[in-house]
Every structure is written in C-alpha cells, then in structure tokens.
Design a protein around this motif. Structure first.
Motif, PDB file in Angstrom:
ATOM      1  N   ASN A 194      -8.984   7.222  -2.660  1.00  0.00           N
ATOM      2  CA  ASN A 194      -7.699   6.975  -2.814  1.00  0.00           C
ATOM      3  C   ASN A 194      -7.324   6.500  -4.392  1.00  0.00           C
ATOM      4  N   ASN A 195      -6.178   6.699  -4.648  1.00  0.00           N
ATOM      5  CA  ASN A 195      -5.745   6.093  -5.994  1.00  0.00           C
ATOM      6  C   ASN A 195      -4.198   5.519  -5.866  1.00  0.00           C
ATOM      7  N   LEU A 196      -3.811   4.818  -4.753  1.00  0.00           N
ATOM      8  CA  LEU A 196      -2.524   4.235  -4.690  1.00  0.00           C
ATOM      9  C   LEU A 196      -2.258   3.274  -5.866  1.00  0.00           C
ATOM     10  N   LEU A 197      -1.087   3.502  -6.578  1.00  0.00           N
ATOM     11  CA  LEU A 197      -0.459   2.677  -7.770  1.00  0.00           C
ATOM     12  C   LEU A 197       0.831   2.359  -7.410  1.00  0.00           C
ATOM     13  N   ARG A 198       1.142   1.281  -7.502  1.00  0.00           N
ATOM     14  CA  ARG A 198       2.623   0.512  -7.196  1.00  0.00           C
ATOM     15  C   ARG A 198       2.897  -0.288  -8.151  1.00  0.00           C
ATOM     16  N   PRO A 199       4.206  -0.256  -8.170  1.00  0.00           N
ATOM     17  CA  PRO A 199       4.706  -1.635  -9.024  1.00  0.00           C
ATOM     18  C   PRO A 199       4.840  -2.943  -8.118  1.00  0.00           C
ATOM     19  N   ARG A 200       5.023  -4.017  -8.731  1.00  0.00           N
ATOM     20  CA  ARG A 200       4.953  -5.342  -8.064  1.00  0.00           C
ATOM     21  C   ARG A 200       6.053  -5.023  -6.850  1.00  0.00           C
ATOM     22  N   LEU A 201       5.897  -5.161  -5.768  1.00  0.00           N
ATOM     23  CA  LEU A 201       6.845  -5.537  -4.550  1.00  0.00           C
ATOM     24  C   LEU A 201       6.550  -6.666  -3.820  1.00  0.00           C
ATOM     25  N   LYS A 202       7.685  -7.073  -2.909  1.00  0.00           N
ATOM     26  CA  LYS A 202       7.127  -8.211  -1.964  1.00  0.00           C
ATOM     27  C   LYS A 202       6.233  -7.581  -0.879  1.00  0.00           C
ATOM     28  N   GLY A 203       5.191  -8.331  -0.930  1.00  0.00           N
ATOM     29  CA  GLY A 203       4.241  -7.883   0.186  1.00  0.00           C
ATOM     30  C   GLY A 203       3.005  -7.215  -0.432  1.00  0.00           C
ATOM     31  N   ILE A 204       2.974  -7.201  -1.945  1.00  0.00           N
ATOM     32  CA  ILE A 204       1.855  -6.769  -2.541  1.00  0.00           C
ATOM     33  C   ILE A 204       1.171  -7.892  -3.403  1.00  0.00           C
ATOM     34  N   GLN A 205       0.120  -8.174  -3.173  1.00  0.00           N
ATOM     35  CA  GLN A 205      -0.557  -9.335  -3.806  1.00  0.00           C
ATOM     36  C   GLN A 205      -0.718  -8.993  -5.450  1.00  0.00           C
ATOM     37  N   TRP A 206       0.208  -9.690  -6.300  1.00  0.00           N
ATOM     38  CA  TRP A 206      -0.020  -9.482  -7.559  1.00  0.00           C
ATOM     39  C   TRP A 206      -0.094 -10.703  -8.450  1.00  0.00           C
ATOM     40  N   ASN A 207       0.107 -11.925  -7.785  1.00  0.00           N
ATOM     41  CA  ASN A 207       0.337 -12.983  -8.432  1.00  0.00           C
ATOM     42  C   ASN A 207      -0.868 -14.070  -8.423  1.00  0.00           C
ATOM     43  N   GLN A 208      -1.955 -13.590  -7.870  1.00  0.00           N
ATOM     44  CA  GLN A 208      -3.219 -14.252  -7.880  1.00  0.00           C
ATOM     45  C   GLN A 208      -4.504 -13.430  -7.632  1.00  0.00           C
ATOM     46  N   GLY A 209      -5.571 -13.643  -7.603  1.00  0.00           N
ATOM     47  CA  GLY A 209      -6.651 -12.793  -7.616  1.00  0.00           C
ATOM     48  C   GLY A 209      -7.084 -12.372  -9.036  1.00  0.00           C
ATOM     49  N   GLU A 210      -8.129 -11.488  -8.979  1.00  0.00           N
ATOM     50  CA  GLU A 210      -8.683 -10.915 -10.083  1.00  0.00           C
ATOM     51  C   GLU A 210      -7.663 -10.108 -10.906  1.00  0.00           C
ATOM     52  N   PHE A 211      -6.469  -9.782 -10.359  1.00  0.00           N
ATOM     53  CA  PHE A 211      -5.610  -8.751 -11.312  1.00  0.00           C
ATOM     54  C   PHE A 211      -4.223  -9.553 -10.941  1.00  0.00           C
ATOM     55  N   ALA A 212      -4.239 -10.704 -11.115  1.00  0.00           N
ATOM     56  CA  ALA A 212      -2.991 -11.553 -11.124  1.00  0.00           C
ATOM     57  C   ALA A 212      -2.198 -11.476 -12.460  1.00  0.00           C
ATOM     58  N   GLY A 213      -0.885 -11.049 -12.264  1.00  0.00           N
ATOM     59  CA  GLY A 213      -0.167 -11.160 -13.605  1.00  0.00           C
ATOM     60  C   GLY A 213       0.106  -9.525 -14.055  1.00  0.00           C
ATOM     61  N   ASP A 214      -0.597  -8.553 -13.390  1.00  0.00           N
ATOM     62  CA  ASP A 214      -0.348  -7.026 -13.532  1.00  0.00           C
ATOM     63  C   ASP A 214       0.812  -6.728 -13.142  1.00  0.00           C
ATOM     64  N   TYR A 215       1.658  -5.788 -13.784  1.00  0.00           N
ATOM     65  CA  TYR A 215       2.993  -5.424 -13.225  1.00  0.00           C
ATOM     66  C   TYR A 215       2.529  -4.137 -12.256  1.00  0.00           C
ATOM     67  N   ILE A 216       1.590  -3.492 -12.460  1.00  0.00           N
ATOM     68  CA  ILE A 216       1.180  -2.271 -11.523  1.00  0.00           C
ATOM     69  C   ILE A 216       0.092  -2.710 -11.032  1.00  0.00           C
ATOM     70  N   ILE A 217      -0.199  -2.442  -9.379  1.00  0.00           N
ATOM     71  CA  ILE A 217      -1.158  -2.645  -8.729  1.00  0.00           C
ATOM     72  C   ILE A 217      -2.131  -1.390  -8.009  1.00  0.00           C
ATOM     73  N   ARG A 218      -3.211  -1.144  -8.209  1.00  0.00           N
ATOM     74  CA  ARG A 218      -3.984  -0.100  -7.652  1.00  0.00           C
ATOM     75  C   ARG A 218      -4.537  -0.654  -6.337  1.00  0.00           C
ATOM     76  N   GLN A 219      -4.432   0.318  -5.351  1.00  0.00           N
ATOM     77  CA  GLN A 219      -4.962  -0.102  -3.911  1.00  0.00           C
ATOM     78  C   GLN A 219      -5.783   1.126  -3.465  1.00  0.00           C
ATOM     79  N   ASP A 220      -7.037   0.635  -2.733  1.00  0.00           N
ATOM     80  CA  ASP A 220      -7.699   1.710  -2.040  1.00  0.00           C
ATOM     81  C   ASP A 220      -7.409   2.204  -0.887  1.00  0.00           C
ATOM     82  N   THR A 221      -6.328   2.643  -0.695  1.00  0.00           N
ATOM     83  CA  THR A 221      -5.762   3.236   0.461  1.00  0.00           C
ATOM     84  C   THR A 221      -4.640   4.256   0.440  1.00  0.00           C
ATOM     85  N   LYS A 222      -4.163   4.740   1.365  1.00  0.00           N
ATOM     86  CA  LYS A 222      -3.192   5.682   1.510  1.00  0.00           C
ATOM     87  C   LYS A 222      -1.942   5.110   1.800  1.00  0.00           C
TER      88      LYS A 222
END
Length: 529
Positions: A71-99
């Motif tokens: 998998n190689n899902l890469l998304r911008p910050r959107l509501k419902g995608i955790q981007w403001n906490q955890g290991e990658f907090a603050g990144d503008y784009i989020i990689r997810q291991d899913t389809k």
C-alpha cells in the motif's frame, strides 16, 4: 510546465483539513465518474475507484516506496485523518498503509451513504438518490474551495505554462483528466470555483525535488523513511519469533511427554485459524535448535500415498539408456527415519500439516502402528521390498489437523491412540496480546475482539484468532469480514438463514464507523513503521 510553490500547497492543505475525508473523497470519486441520480453507473468501466484515486493520493507521486503490504496511500490533512498527534504530528501530508477505496471507504463514507439511502448500489455500481445533495451540502460546507483541491491534484506534477487562471485550470482538469464538460448538478454547489475571486498564485519554473517537497510538507515522514533506508529496512517484513521457550505451555507439554517417553508423536488439533501450522514449525525449529537437515516439512492431501511417503516405484533410465525402468526406492518419511537412525544423538522432527487431509491408513500403512512409543525401535518388514525397517526414538512426529473436518479422513480413536493430542482453541487472550503488541488503536482492538466473540458464538467449533492478527484498522477488519468470514459463515448457517441474517447485522454494526463518531480520531493505517 510550471509548479505551485510549497507555500501555496501548504495553504491549500490547511484549508482542506477542515473537511471530512469520508465525505469529500467518495463524492470526488462519484463526481469524476459522472455518477448521477438518473441511472446506475459502473465506475469500474469508467475512471474507476482505487485506480483513479492513485493518480492523486499515492506516495509514488513523490517516489515514496510502498509499504510491506504493497500500500502507498498519501493524503493531505483532512478531517478524520490523524495529523496533529503521534509520531508524524504536524506533517502536511500523511502516509497510510491501506487502500483508499477498497479498504478505507468500504467502512467509512461509502458504506454509510448506502446504509442511509443516500446512494444506491453495490461495490462499483452506484447511483445517487435525491437525498444525496442536501446531505453532501450539510457535510461539506459552503466555505469549501475547489481551488484548494485543484492545488493538491497538481501539487507535484505541475500544470501547462499556458494555463493562467483558475477557470482555465478547472476546464483543463474536467476535460483532460476526467473527460467531462462539467460536474453533474448534485455536486455543483461545492465542486465549482468559488463565488469570491481566489487570487491566482505564484508559480515556480522548476519542480522542487521530492526530498524538498517532503522536507517541507512531511519532515517527520521523511526522517522515518530515511531511518528505514539507512538500516535497509524499507521492505522489511515483521517476523515472529521462530523458537519457543520452556515457558510456552505447548512446548512444555510436548517436551515433558518426550522426556517421560510418553509419546514421540504429537497432534496439534483445533479449528482453522488457531495457529497449528505456525506452532508446529516453531516446535520443530526449537526441538532441533534450528538445524534444517533435522527437519522434514510435509503437507498431506488426497493424492499423497504410501508410495510417496514410505516406499514406492520411481521411474529411472534403463541400463541401456534407451528406455525407462522402475525402481523400488524408500521415500520421504522412510528416508528421513533412516537418517535419524544413523544419528541417535540428535533429534529429528517430521512436521505433517493437515494430517487428516490425506488417507492416513493408506499413506502410513503398517508404519502407523510403529509411531507408538512401545513399538519404537522394533523392526518390521516392508511389504513391497521385504526390507526391515524401524522408527527410532529420536524421530519426533508433529502433525496438525482440524478434527471437525471429515471431508477426507475422520480422526477415529485408533488413529488418535498413536498421537499425544494437544488442543489449540480460539483464544481471545492471544488475539488481544498480539494486537496490543502491534500498537493497534484501542478502538480497533475492541471492535476486533467483539467480532471474534460474535463468531465464536455462532461457529459450532469456533473461529480462530489468527484470522485477525494482521488487523491494524477498521478497514482491515472489513477485509477480514469480506475475505475470510462471510462465506464460511454462510456455509456454517446454510440451514439457518435467520441466525445468519442476525449475525451479519451484528457484524455490520461492529465494522461500520458511524457518521456521528468523532472524525478527528481516525488512526487507522497511518504509517507507523
């Protein structure tokens, strides 16, 4: 070509982060596939779903390698995608291991839309209902700017030099990318250029490097990828321990029986998905201290016979070299037994997976009797060759079987007497421990265990925990349901439709994320190494 500068990309992503991913992106797919209220559309025959989304939401746009699961899902910050906490907090784009579509929106967005009657259809064949438009406008407010989505769409590939306005870029996108002249009416209130004039941004004449994009838009993801690459772990698979300690209850039981000379033949018995095969291999590795030449791994099936397992005639070149002759030769198990006999100071382990998938009496023949402790070391005569043979005490047999599968050989008392039986049952404790050690979110663990318990109430012999060990998200849970559970459940309850329907409804409730649930807490699939 010219390219949006990174500040423009950041600004657009900051705007997009206010809008729900599980509404914006499924609707984007519907609109791009020209789905309306008038007729069903088979999206697989148009632009598609995951294949289409991969154009704009895939790490390959920045040459990011796929995860170990592909998998190689890469998304911008959107509501419902955790981007403001955890290991990658603050990144503008989020990689997810899913389809995106096949997994994520099978349980979010699309499923809810269908269950609420906002859309009709199944899988890729869909149409909108009249209720879609007002719900879409409720979920995606009129503050949404389609210009921000256009920036993301062209963020890394650039746009032709001659495009010098949002109007021209919108036309270029519709005509060139989608093959449309415009979006259908249900989408037009949001998927349009803003009523107020959005300034046309500045552009770069040269594309920044992938590393420059990542260092500005996802510095923590970049550091994570560099760390993995520096240790050669980009494609490293998670591996389980291959040996056991004496604290392990199954190993301890088998070791005790061997030392007491109670048995040298063991049967790991249990329904599918209880880890029998994995356990058998770990036991073999542990008992032989990892010496591969002291292990034999076989899997029984209906075609295997005595001449494959003990001794049989095999084709060979004739002495004059002009034809074929047949020679009687010892086969797999007998050869392995003879090797063990020649090395009495070492322990040899034969693993036989799916024991009862073969015709056991026909495969073992007279050798079956000599698996028993009391007959080890006693010589017997092989009926084909007339040779003498015996099974030494340093030959351990570890077999696996589903005792409830009677499709080939039923495990009768005479057969079971030759084996020391170790029951392996579906285990909630093992399931919880594994998911927790994989750092699966607590909500996903709770849903997984709930589903596991529902299934173990209705499957007459239980449903194994190993079916769920790779679950990391609600989307994975949906895949387990559709790929591993649904059909076996239908078969188990083929004569009890009412129970099947009631169980299916319970499961749908467990694996469905309700729209009213807090969209800000989605963690599923976020790259975590």
């Amino acid at each position: 070509m010219k390219y949006f500068d990174i500040d423009t990309i950041k600004s657009s992503i900051e705007s997009l982060q206010s809008y729900a991913a599980n509404w914006l992106l499924p609707t984007f797919v519907f609109a791009s596939n020209d789905v309306g209220t008038d007729e069903f559309v088979d999206m697989s025959k148009k632009l598609g779903t995951d294949h289409f989304l991969d154009r704009y939401f895939n790490g390959s746009r920045l040459k990011i390698p796929p995860t170990e699961r592909g998998n190689n899902l890469l998304r911008p910050r959107l509501k419902g995608i955790q981007w403001n906490q955890g290991e990658f907090a603050g990144d503008y784009i989020i990689r997810q291991d899913t389809k995106m579509w096949g997994n994520l929106f099978s349980s979010r967005g699309y499923r809810e839309m269908r269950l609420q009657g906002i859309i009709e259809g199944e899988k890729s064949v869909v149409k909108l209902t009249e209720e879609f438009k007002p719900k879409f406008e409720e979920k995606i407010s009129d503050t949404f700017q389609f210009e921000d989505l256009l920036v993301w769409i062209y963020a890394f590939e650039g746009i032709p030099d001659e495009i010098n306005s949002w109007e021209k870029l919108m036309s270029h996108f519709l005509e060139t990318e989608l093959g449309l002249s415009d979006f259908k009416p249900p989408y037009k209130s949001r998927f349009k250029l803003s009523d107020h004039k959005v300034p046309w941004p500045s552009f770069l004449s040269e594309r920044p490097s992938n590393e420059e994009y990542l260092s500005e838009l996802a510095p923590k993801l970049l550091a994570h990828l560099n760390l993995k690459a520096s240790y050669g772990e980009t494609k490293k698979a998670e591996s389980e321990e291959t040996t056991l300690t004496e604290d392990d209850p199954v190993y301890s039981t088998i070791l005790g029986a061997m030392h007491a000379k109670e048995s040298f033949s063991f049967l790991l018995a249990g329904p599918p998905g209880t880890g029998k095969t994995s356990y058998a291999r770990k036991l073999a590795t542990t008992i032989t201290a990892g010496e591969k030449d002291q292990t034999l791994f076989l899997q029984f099936h209906p075609a295997i016979g005595y001449d494959d397992f003990i001794e049989g005639f095999r084709p060979a070149e004739s002495s004059d070299g002009k034809g074929v002759t047949y020679k009687l030769e010892p086969r797999l198990f007998l050869n392995f037994s003879e090797k063990a006999s020649k090395n009495p100071g070492k322990t040899y382990v034969a693993v036989i997976d799916e024991l009862n998938r073969g015709d056991i009496a026909r495969v073992f023949g007279e050798v079956l009797t000599y698996l028993e402790v009391d007959y080890r070391g006693q010589h017997f005569t092989l009926p084909f060759s007339g040779n003498s043979a015996h099974l030494p005490e340093n030959l351990v047999v570890i077999a696996t079987a589903n005792p409830y599968d009677r499709s080939v050989t039923e495990l009768d008392d005479a057969l079971l007497r030759r084996f020391w039986v170790v029951d392996l049952e579906p285990s909630e404790a093992i399931l919880k421990e594994k998911l927790q050690s994989n750092h699966v979110p607590s909500d996903v663990i709770s849903r997984t265990v709930h589903l596991f318990n529902i299934l173990n109430e209705v499957f007459p012999h239980g449903f194994g925990h190993t079916n769920f060990l790779k679950v990391k998200s609600v989307e994975d849970l949906n895949e387990v349901w559709s790929g591993r559970v649904s059909l076996p459940l239908k078969r188990a309850l083929i004569h009890d439709k009412a129970t099947f329907d009631a169980t299916k409804a319970k499961i749908e409730e467990v694996i469905t994320v309700q729209p009213e649930e807090d969209e800000e807490t989605e963690e599923e699939g976020v790259e975590n190494g």
